[in-house]
Design a protein around this motif. Structure first.
Motif, PDB file in Angstrom:
ATOM      1  N   GLY A 172       0.777  -1.229   0.000  1.00 20.89           N
ATOM      2  CA  GLY A 172       0.000   0.000   0.000  1.00 20.89           C
ATOM      3  C   GLY A 172       0.808   1.279   0.000  1.00 20.89           C
ATOM      4  O   GLY A 172       0.243   2.363   0.162  1.00 20.89           O
ATOM      5  N   PHE A 173       2.115   1.213  -0.189  1.00 22.83           N
ATOM      6  CA  PHE A 173       2.916   2.434  -0.228  1.00 22.83           C
ATOM      7  C   PHE A 173       3.124   2.867  -1.674  1.00 22.83           C
ATOM      8  O   PHE A 173       2.998   2.067  -2.612  1.00 22.83           O
ATOM      9  CB  PHE A 173       4.270   2.237   0.468  1.00 22.83           C
ATOM     10  N   ASN A 174       3.438   4.135  -1.865  1.00 20.32           N
ATOM     11  CA  ASN A 174       3.619   4.699  -3.198  1.00 20.32           C
ATOM     12  C   ASN A 174       5.073   4.539  -3.629  1.00 20.32           C
ATOM     13  O   ASN A 174       5.969   5.180  -3.081  1.00 20.32           O
ATOM     14  CB  ASN A 174       3.223   6.184  -3.196  1.00 20.32           C
ATOM     15  N   GLU A 175       5.326   3.672  -4.602  1.00 21.11           N
ATOM     16  CA  GLU A 175       6.690   3.409  -5.053  1.00 21.11           C
ATOM     17  C   GLU A 175       7.340   4.629  -5.689  1.00 21.11           C
ATOM     18  O   GLU A 175       8.570   4.699  -5.787  1.00 21.11           O
ATOM     19  CB  GLU A 175       6.697   2.244  -6.047  1.00 21.11           C
ATOM     20  N   ALA A 176       6.527   5.595  -6.121  1.00 28.79           N
ATOM     21  CA  ALA A 176       7.069   6.794  -6.762  1.00 28.79           C
ATOM     22  C   ALA A 176       7.439   7.872  -5.751  1.00 28.79           C
ATOM     23  O   ALA A 176       7.881   8.957  -6.131  1.00 28.79           O
ATOM     24  CB  ALA A 176       6.050   7.351  -7.756  1.00 28.79           C
ATOM     25  N   SER A 177       7.280   7.577  -4.468  1.00 27.53           N
ATOM     26  CA  SER A 177       7.598   8.571  -3.441  1.00 27.53           C
ATOM     27  C   SER A 177       9.093   8.854  -3.404  1.00 27.53           C
ATOM     28  O   SER A 177       9.912   8.075  -3.895  1.00 27.53           O
ATOM     29  CB  SER A 177       7.143   8.069  -2.066  1.00 27.53           C
ATOM     30  N   SER A 178       9.447   9.955  -2.784  1.00 30.85           N
ATOM     31  CA  SER A 178      10.854  10.322  -2.634  1.00 30.85           C
ATOM     32  C   SER A 178      11.531   9.364  -1.662  1.00 30.85           C
ATOM     33  O   SER A 178      10.867   8.725  -0.842  1.00 30.85           O
ATOM     34  CB  SER A 178      10.971  11.746  -2.100  1.00 30.85           C
ATOM     35  N   PRO A 179      12.863   9.247  -1.725  1.00 29.91           N
ATOM     36  CA  PRO A 179      13.572   8.396  -0.761  1.00 29.91           C
ATOM     37  C   PRO A 179      13.269   8.768   0.689  1.00 29.91           C
ATOM     38  O   PRO A 179      13.175   7.892   1.548  1.00 29.91           O
ATOM     39  CB  PRO A 179      15.042   8.622  -1.116  1.00 29.91           C
ATOM     40  N   GLU A 180      13.112  10.057   0.973  1.00 30.68           N
ATOM     41  CA  GLU A 180      12.845  10.494   2.341  1.00 30.68           C
ATOM     42  C   GLU A 180      11.499   9.969   2.834  1.00 30.68           C
ATOM     43  O   GLU A 180      11.388   9.482   3.974  1.00 30.68           O
ATOM     44  CB  GLU A 180      12.877  12.023   2.420  1.00 30.68           C
ATOM     45  N   LEU A 181      10.482  10.034   1.969  1.00 29.85           N
ATOM     46  CA  LEU A 181       9.156   9.527   2.354  1.00 29.85           C
ATOM     47  C   LEU A 181       9.166   8.007   2.498  1.00 29.85           C
ATOM     48  O   LEU A 181       8.544   7.452   3.412  1.00 29.85           O
ATOM     49  CB  LEU A 181       8.117   9.958   1.318  1.00 29.85           C
ATOM     50  N   LEU A 182       9.879   7.339   1.608  1.00 27.80           N
ATOM     51  CA  LEU A 182       9.954   5.879   1.686  1.00 27.80           C
ATOM     52  C   LEU A 182      10.689   5.426   2.941  1.00 27.80           C
ATOM     53  O   LEU A 182      10.321   4.428   3.563  1.00 27.80           O
ATOM     54  CB  LEU A 182      10.642   5.320   0.434  1.00 27.80           C
ATOM     55  N   LEU A 183      11.740   6.161   3.328  1.00 25.15           N
ATOM     56  CA  LEU A 183      12.445   5.829   4.556  1.00 25.15           C
ATOM     57  C   LEU A 183      11.537   6.009   5.767  1.00 25.15           C
ATOM     58  O   LEU A 183      11.566   5.207   6.709  1.00 25.15           O
ATOM     59  CB  LEU A 183      13.696   6.699   4.700  1.00 25.15           C
ATOM     60  N   GLY A 184      10.681   7.048   5.736  1.00 28.51           N
ATOM     61  CA  GLY A 184       9.702   7.230   6.805  1.00 28.51           C
ATOM     62  C   GLY A 184       8.689   6.100   6.841  1.00 28.51           C
ATOM     63  O   GLY A 184       8.311   5.617   7.919  1.00 28.51           O
ATOM     64  N   THR A 185       8.259   5.655   5.659  1.00 26.72           N
ATOM     65  CA  THR A 185       7.339   4.517   5.583  1.00 26.72           C
ATOM     66  C   THR A 185       7.984   3.265   6.156  1.00 26.72           C
ATOM     67  O   THR A 185       7.354   2.495   6.888  1.00 26.72           O
ATOM     68  CB  THR A 185       6.928   4.272   4.116  1.00 26.72           C
ATOM     69  N   LEU A 186       9.255   3.066   5.825  1.00 29.71           N
ATOM     70  CA  LEU A 186       9.992   1.905   6.341  1.00 29.71           C
ATOM     71  C   LEU A 186      10.094   1.969   7.863  1.00 29.71           C
ATOM     72  O   LEU A 186       9.908   0.954   8.548  1.00 29.71           O
ATOM     73  CB  LEU A 186      11.387   1.865   5.710  1.00 29.71           C
ATOM     74  N   HIS A 187      10.376   3.142   8.392  1.00 32.25           N
ATOM     75  CA  HIS A 187      10.471   3.301   9.847  1.00 32.25           C
ATOM     76  C   HIS A 187       9.160   2.915  10.524  1.00 32.25           C
ATOM     77  O   HIS A 187       9.132   2.162  11.506  1.00 32.25           O
ATOM     78  CB  HIS A 187      10.842   4.748  10.191  1.00 32.25           C
ATOM     79  N   ASN A 188       8.050   3.434  10.005  1.00 33.11           N
ATOM     80  CA  ASN A 188       6.742   3.138  10.600  1.00 33.11           C
ATOM     81  C   ASN A 188       6.400   1.653  10.504  1.00 33.11           C
ATOM     82  O   ASN A 188       5.706   1.106  11.374  1.00 33.11           O
ATOM     83  CB  ASN A 188       5.651   3.966   9.911  1.00 33.11           C
ATOM     84  N   TYR A 189       6.902   1.002   9.458  1.00 32.62           N
ATOM     85  CA  TYR A 189       6.567  -0.405   9.228  1.00 32.62           C
ATOM     86  C   TYR A 189       7.354  -1.336  10.136  1.00 32.62           C
ATOM     87  O   TYR A 189       6.822  -2.311  10.665  1.00 32.62           O
ATOM     88  CB  TYR A 189       6.832  -0.757   7.758  1.00 32.62           C
ATOM     89  N   VAL A 190       8.663  -1.060  10.327  1.00 31.85           N
ATOM     90  CA  VAL A 190       9.507  -2.012  11.058  1.00 31.85           C
ATOM     91  C   VAL A 190       9.612  -1.731  12.548  1.00 31.85           C
ATOM     92  O   VAL A 190      10.104  -2.582  13.304  1.00 31.85           O
ATOM     93  CB  VAL A 190      10.941  -2.059  10.465  1.00 31.85           C
ATOM     94  N   CYS A 191       9.143  -0.559  13.001  1.00 31.89           N
ATOM     95  CA  CYS A 191       9.361  -0.203  14.409  1.00 31.89           C
ATOM     96  C   CYS A 191       8.621  -1.123  15.373  1.00 31.89           C
ATOM     97  O   CYS A 191       8.969  -1.191  16.557  1.00 31.89           O
ATOM     98  CB  CYS A 191       8.978   1.258  14.661  1.00 31.89           C
ATOM     99  N   SER A 192       7.631  -1.849  14.874  1.00 29.83           N
ATOM    100  CA  SER A 192       6.887  -2.758  15.756  1.00 29.83           C
ATOM    101  C   SER A 192       7.014  -4.221  15.330  1.00 29.83           C
ATOM    102  O   SER A 192       6.284  -5.075  15.808  1.00 29.83           O
ATOM    103  CB  SER A 192       5.405  -2.365  15.773  1.00 29.83           C
ATOM    104  N   LYS A 193       7.962  -4.488  14.406  1.00 30.41           N
ATOM    105  CA  LYS A 193       8.125  -5.854  13.895  1.00 30.41           C
ATOM    106  C   LYS A 193       9.542  -6.359  14.172  1.00 30.41           C
ATOM    107  O   LYS A 193      10.490  -5.587  14.274  1.00 30.41           O
ATOM    108  CB  LYS A 193       7.842  -5.907  12.393  1.00 30.41           C
ATOM    109  N   THR A 194       9.653  -7.679  14.272  1.00 36.55           N
ATOM    110  CA  THR A 194      10.958  -8.308  14.439  1.00 36.55           C
ATOM    111  C   THR A 194      11.467  -8.689  13.048  1.00 36.55           C
ATOM    112  O   THR A 194      10.930  -9.604  12.422  1.00 36.55           O
ATOM    113  CB  THR A 194      10.858  -9.555  15.326  1.00 36.55           C
ATOM    114  N   VAL A 195      12.495  -7.983  12.574  1.00 31.65           N
ATOM    115  CA  VAL A 195      12.970  -8.177  11.204  1.00 31.65           C
ATOM    116  C   VAL A 195      14.447  -8.528  11.191  1.00 31.65           C
ATOM    117  O   VAL A 195      15.199  -8.211  12.114  1.00 31.65           O
ATOM    118  CB  VAL A 195      12.727  -6.912  10.342  1.00 31.65           C
TER     119      VAL A 195
END
Length: 344
Positions: free
Chosen positions: A88-111
């Motif tokens: 559900g994330f926008n692949e065309a987003s800027s690297p900064e926005l994608l890094l924020g998306t990654l942060h929100n996604y992994v902060c509660s997961k064991t990866v």
């Protein structure tokens, strides 16, 4: 998760066992493991082995391979998010926005994330978020023995450690096994004469326990039939090619002779395929590259590609992407700089 292809693996059993033990122990003060060693020493192979062994124990896992002269962009972050199962994330987003998306996604997961071949601080700062779920692990490989002074390390409170056992040269037995496997010879095969025995020993000594050198040398001497031997002069030629780089301090210098020897015996179409991957096609889909190669070089391109794989010059990962060792990338590019006649 899909298992990563590691090829022939020898001599890392003890090191892999120790690092596995370090990674699985619950410790809130440890997040990342830094694996360092010279180019061609087996860091990537070891990291893949650790990934294959550990990834089933994590919610999500990802493996990211970097190159020396590239900067982190949206494609790297999109691949990382996709491997970790984000949707559900926008692949065309800027690297900064994608890094924020990654942060929100992994902060509660064991990866489990492997970042292979880190060259500069930006490779960490621009790719990894500063917070992960409890029990997450980050494995980083680099030629540098010291951790970079990066913002990411500050964000994770320097919770990155180096293993007590650094990457070391293979033992003589492991080196012999890797050389013979690459040459399609059984480990217990008895050389038919003293001269060949001596040539093999000198070749192993010249490789200095470096896995990539052993793989390239063995592949240069490979015959189609199992336990079929190349003549003595071929072994001596491989040894001479290696010895041309014996005084070099870096891996590229040590392996330049053996790669040049291998490159010269390739068919012209194979030379161009190798250089294509070394320059522009690394990480691209094999099926797309193959369509271009068939148009350029004919219907035998598939067979030519398979021969390049047998020679340990390139490979394809589980996603169908073209892969080449960074040492070979550097050597391939130096070939083009030295001789522009290879440009079609």
């Amino acid at each position: 998760p899909a298992q990563l292809h590691t090829g022939s693996v020898y001599g890392f059993e003890e090191l892999e066992a120790q690092m596995t033990a370090e990674l699985v122990v619950p410790d809130p003060d440890r997040l990342g493991l830094w694996i360092h060693g010279m180019g061609g020493s087996g860091k990537t192979t070891l990291a893949k082995q650790l990934f294959n062994r550990l990834s089933p124990h994590f919610d999500h896992s990802a493996f990211v391979k970097l190159q020396q002269d590239e900067h982190i962009n949206s494609q790297h972050l999109t691949s990382l998010l996709q491997q970790l199962g984000a949707k559900g994330f926008n692949e065309a987003s800027s690297p900064e926005l994608l890094l924020g998306t990654l942060h929100n996604y992994v902060c509660s997961k064991t990866v489990l994330i492997v970042v292979d071949n880190v060259w500069e601080r930006g490779h960490l700062d621009d790719l990894l978020p500063g917070e992960f779920g409890q029990g997450s692990r980050i494995i980083i490989t680099s030629r540098s023995s010291s951790l970079p002074d990066s913002d990411w390390l500050l964000q994770v409170n320097h919770r990155v450690w180096q293993s007590d056992k650094p990457m070391v040269s293979l033992s003589d037995r492991a080196a012999k096994q890797l050389l013979r496997t690459s040459a399609n010879l059984d480990l217990n095969y008895h050389m038919p004469c003293k001269q060949l025995c001596n040539a093999e020993k000198e070749l192993i000594d010249a490789c200095k326990g470096l896995p990539l050198a052993l793989k390239l040398s063995g592949a240069l001497l490979r015959c189609k039939k199992r336990d079929e031997l190349r003549p003595l002069e071929d072994w001596e030629a491989a040894l001479a090619a290696l010895q041309r780089g014996r005084n070099a301090t870096d891996t590229e210098g040590r392996l330049k002779g053996i790669l040049h020897t291998t490159f010269k015996i390739l068919q012209p179409a194979q030379q161009h395929m190798f250089l294509d991957v070394a320059t522009i096609l690394q990480g691209q889909q094999k099926r797309l590259a193959m369509a271009v190669w068939v148009a350029w070089h004919g219907k035998d391109s598939g067979l030519l590609f398979e021969d390049l794989e047998r020679r340990n010059l390139l490979s394809t990962n589980s996603n169908g992407e073209l892969q080449m060792h960074d040492v070979l990338v550097a050597l391939g590019r130096s070939l083009l700089r030295d001789d522009c006649s290879y440009i079609p």
